[in-house]
Scaffold this active site. Sequence first.
Site, short mmCIF file in Angstrom:
data_model
loop_
_atom_site.label_atom_id
_atom_site.label_comp_id
_atom_site.label_asym_id
_atom_site.label_seq_id
_atom_site.Cartn_x
_atom_site.Cartn_y
_atom_site.Cartn_z
N HIS A 1 18.56 50.10 54.17
CA HIS A 1 17.73 51.31 54.14
C HIS A 1 17.44 51.68 52.69
O HIS A 1 17.79 50.94 51.76
CB HIS A 1 18.37 52.44 54.95
CG HIS A 1 19.74 52.86 54.50
ND1 HIS A 1 20.02 53.24 53.20
CD2 HIS A 1 20.91 52.97 55.16
CE1 HIS A 1 21.28 53.57 53.10
NE2 HIS A 1 21.86 53.40 54.28
N HIS B 1 20.32 51.31 50.05
CA HIS B 1 20.57 49.95 49.57
C HIS B 1 19.43 49.50 48.66
O HIS B 1 19.63 48.85 47.64
CB HIS B 1 20.69 48.97 50.74
CG HIS B 1 21.72 49.38 51.76
ND1 HIS B 1 21.37 49.80 53.01
CD2 HIS B 1 23.06 49.47 51.68
CE1 HIS B 1 22.47 50.12 53.68
NE2 HIS B 1 23.51 49.93 52.89
N CYS C 1 40.78 53.52 57.39
CA CYS C 1 39.43 53.87 57.86
C CYS C 1 38.63 52.59 58.00
O CYS C 1 38.40 51.89 57.01
CB CYS C 1 38.74 54.82 56.88
SG CYS C 1 37.00 55.06 57.32
N CYS D 1 35.29 52.48 55.92
CA CYS D 1 35.37 52.07 54.50
C CYS D 1 36.16 50.79 54.35
O CYS D 1 36.23 50.27 53.25
CB CYS D 1 36.06 53.03 53.58
SG CYS D 1 36.29 54.69 53.85
N CYS E 1 38.76 60.66 57.35
CA CYS E 1 38.42 59.96 56.12
C CYS E 1 37.53 60.89 55.27
O CYS E 1 36.56 61.44 55.78
CB CYS E 1 37.67 58.67 56.46
SG CYS E 1 36.69 58.06 55.11
N HIS F 1 33.81 59.23 55.31
CA HIS F 1 33.06 59.10 56.56
C HIS F 1 33.31 60.24 57.54
O HIS F 1 32.67 60.30 58.58
CB HIS F 1 33.39 57.76 57.23
CG HIS F 1 32.87 56.60 56.46
ND1 HIS F 1 33.61 55.98 55.48
CD2 HIS F 1 31.67 56.00 56.49
CE1 HIS F 1 32.89 55.01 54.96
NE2 HIS F 1 31.71 55.01 55.54
N LYS G 1 22.70 63.82 55.08
CA LYS G 1 23.21 62.47 54.89
C LYS G 1 22.39 61.51 55.76
O LYS G 1 22.07 61.83 56.90
CB LYS G 1 24.69 62.44 55.30
CG LYS G 1 25.33 61.13 55.02
CD LYS G 1 26.83 61.16 55.20
CE LYS G 1 27.33 59.72 55.04
NZ LYS G 1 28.72 59.58 54.91
N LYS H 1 22.23 56.45 60.88
CA LYS H 1 21.48 55.92 62.02
C LYS H 1 21.57 56.86 63.21
O LYS H 1 20.62 57.03 63.96
CB LYS H 1 22.06 54.55 62.38
CG LYS H 1 21.02 53.66 62.96
CD LYS H 1 21.53 52.26 63.11
CE LYS H 1 20.56 51.45 63.94
NZ LYS H 1 21.09 50.13 64.23
#
Length: 680
Positions: free
Chosen positions: A24, A27, A134, A137, A152, A155, A305, A308
Amino acid sequence: MSDADTDSLYYLTTPIYYASDVPHIGHAYTTIVGDAICRYERLRRGAGQVFFLTGTDEHGEKIERAASASGLQPQAWVDRIADEYRSAWRDLNIQYDDFIRTTEPRHEQVVQDIWKRLIERDEIYLGHYEGLYCVACEGFYLEKDLLPGNLCPDHKRPVELVREESYFFRLSKYQQPLLDLYSRQPDFIEPKRRMNEVKSFVESGLKDLSVSRTSFRWGVPVPGAEKHVVYVWIDALSNYYSALQAHERTRAFWGTADRPRAIHLMGKEIIRFHAVYWPALLMAAGIPIPRKILAHGWWTVDGEKMSKSLGNVVDPRKLGADIGVDAVRYFVLREIPLGEDGDFSYDALLNRYNSELANDLGNLLNRTLAMVEKFSAGKSRRWPATASDETRGQRLAEQALRRRSEVEAAMAEPQPQRALEALFALVREGNTYLEQQAPFTRVKTDPDGAAFILYNVLELLRWLGLMLEPFMPERAVELRRQLGLPNAQQGGWPQTWGDFPDGLAVAKGATLFPRIDPDRQKELLETWRAARRAAEEKARAAASPVPATQPAAAAASPAAAPAPSSAADGPIPEVSFDEFKKLDLRVACVVSCERVPKKDKLLKVELDVGPLGHRHVVAGLAQFTTPEELVGKRVIIVANLKPAKIGGILSQGMILAIGQEAIVGLLAPDRDVAVGSAIR
Ligand code: ME8
């Protein structure tokens, strides 16, 4: 290679991205930044002096789970995702020197070699691990670092208690050597404030690190102990080194103890792995450490944030297809200083496009070429010029020289955003020069003077066409082509002012960045928003395997699903088992929670529903509990309730609660079961 040959070698890496999903804009951002920096360095040092590495991180439990959720074998799954990454980078004009995949034998071999070295040096020992892990991660946490409810910190999802036989790396031994490293190389971590965070993490004490797992198979086997696989972060970090090992020429890019070279670019969330574990491992293995950990900030989308499950993931390829790849590259590079967080908004993208690319740059080129065609027979003319023309031309040259130095200083940091700021300041200076010198008026009385003014602007455009190349490689070539420059494909760094050839026929072509008029803007915004709605829909469909029905269950969120009748009104009509089966009831964990402004009954609750991802529900619980109390709790939800807007917020499901008029309790599992577990 001799020392002289290797003197100016430059090696930059991006993280290798998890092969769990397609790329996305986040990245793409890292990869575009890396690409722009490396393209710049190639112009300055020569192409063979630069090595730009990217790739995919393909092992570990997270990937294994993603593959199994899609019904594919892990290898088939990662092959598919690696292809997606490669084709995305092709579309975005990323010029990498190598693409490494952690499932390649050339990589696995190096991971095992490093492992053996660590065993030989007694840096790894066998023990037992019990810890909080986690999966998202792929990292262990100490209880003190978790959010309330054992979540976490990154996340915001529950960590898992893992106990297994494990190999350990003697990380604790490296507390002092790491602190020494940070003093010796004060620019080892940038931006500087990140250095302070890492330092205090290391100062607070390091425990030995568990570096193997036995609970799954999808990883590099530990040499001589094949029921273990190498901890995925050790495997992944090694890519930066393994990718260079096959050839002598590429090995030189790693550098030496005296002259470290590797620069690791990444998002700020993975600094700890790069600035603590990685150098410690390298020291332990006797391998020179990297030169710099360069951390950039985090993109949100419209303030949220990117995720998806929220359906707000921005697809850089779609944007590129709609407004041009170089416009997307320009936007992400220009919008935020490297190191700072930023928010992605379509409006900001269109604004920058129209005002900076279409108006400022596009117009400068268009107007100039049109005037050269009209006033100077379509050719550049350098001479003759009066003394005052020379002086005015000189002023433009000085501005160009100054801006070039600013670009060089910015890229030395590197700060592509500031480099672009300087370049677009120069574009505006070119426009001002045209306005002030007014060749369109001058031509009536002094055509030679007008031609010379235009010559200066052509030269300015040549400089821009060269200096813009790292950031917008395709449009820069097109700009040079329209100027009529021979070998427009071949770039370089501008050296001397006044090198624009005399008598060159310009080749005006299609507008560099066509203006996006209000109708087209509206159309684009609608397409992008529709795509987003479709993604949200898809996310919901993924979370709702059966068609949504109106449940007869008690509604904790009355506004979301007013029950057709309730026990107080009389008996509820029977439902068949088939009808009941249509409900997708799940265990969920409350990740975050806040009051809905001006609605005294409502809470906005973010839920982790395990494999179904994260989602928000709006629940009528504010008079029963507080957000603080709710965070970390396990609840039961109706996952496939048709989404509805409550209090202006989209609610994607319902939390089951007990009570008629007032809520008196919440439904919850009676033991520790996995988040996302189905209820039957
Ligand atoms: O962490 N804003 O892979 P990953 C800015 N495999 N950058 C973002 C972003 C956002 N919203 N989202 C992602 C991993 N990124 C590991 C790395 S390296 C040895 C192993 C970018 O797929 C950013 O560079 O989760 C971030 O560090 C990286 O993608 C994380 O990619």
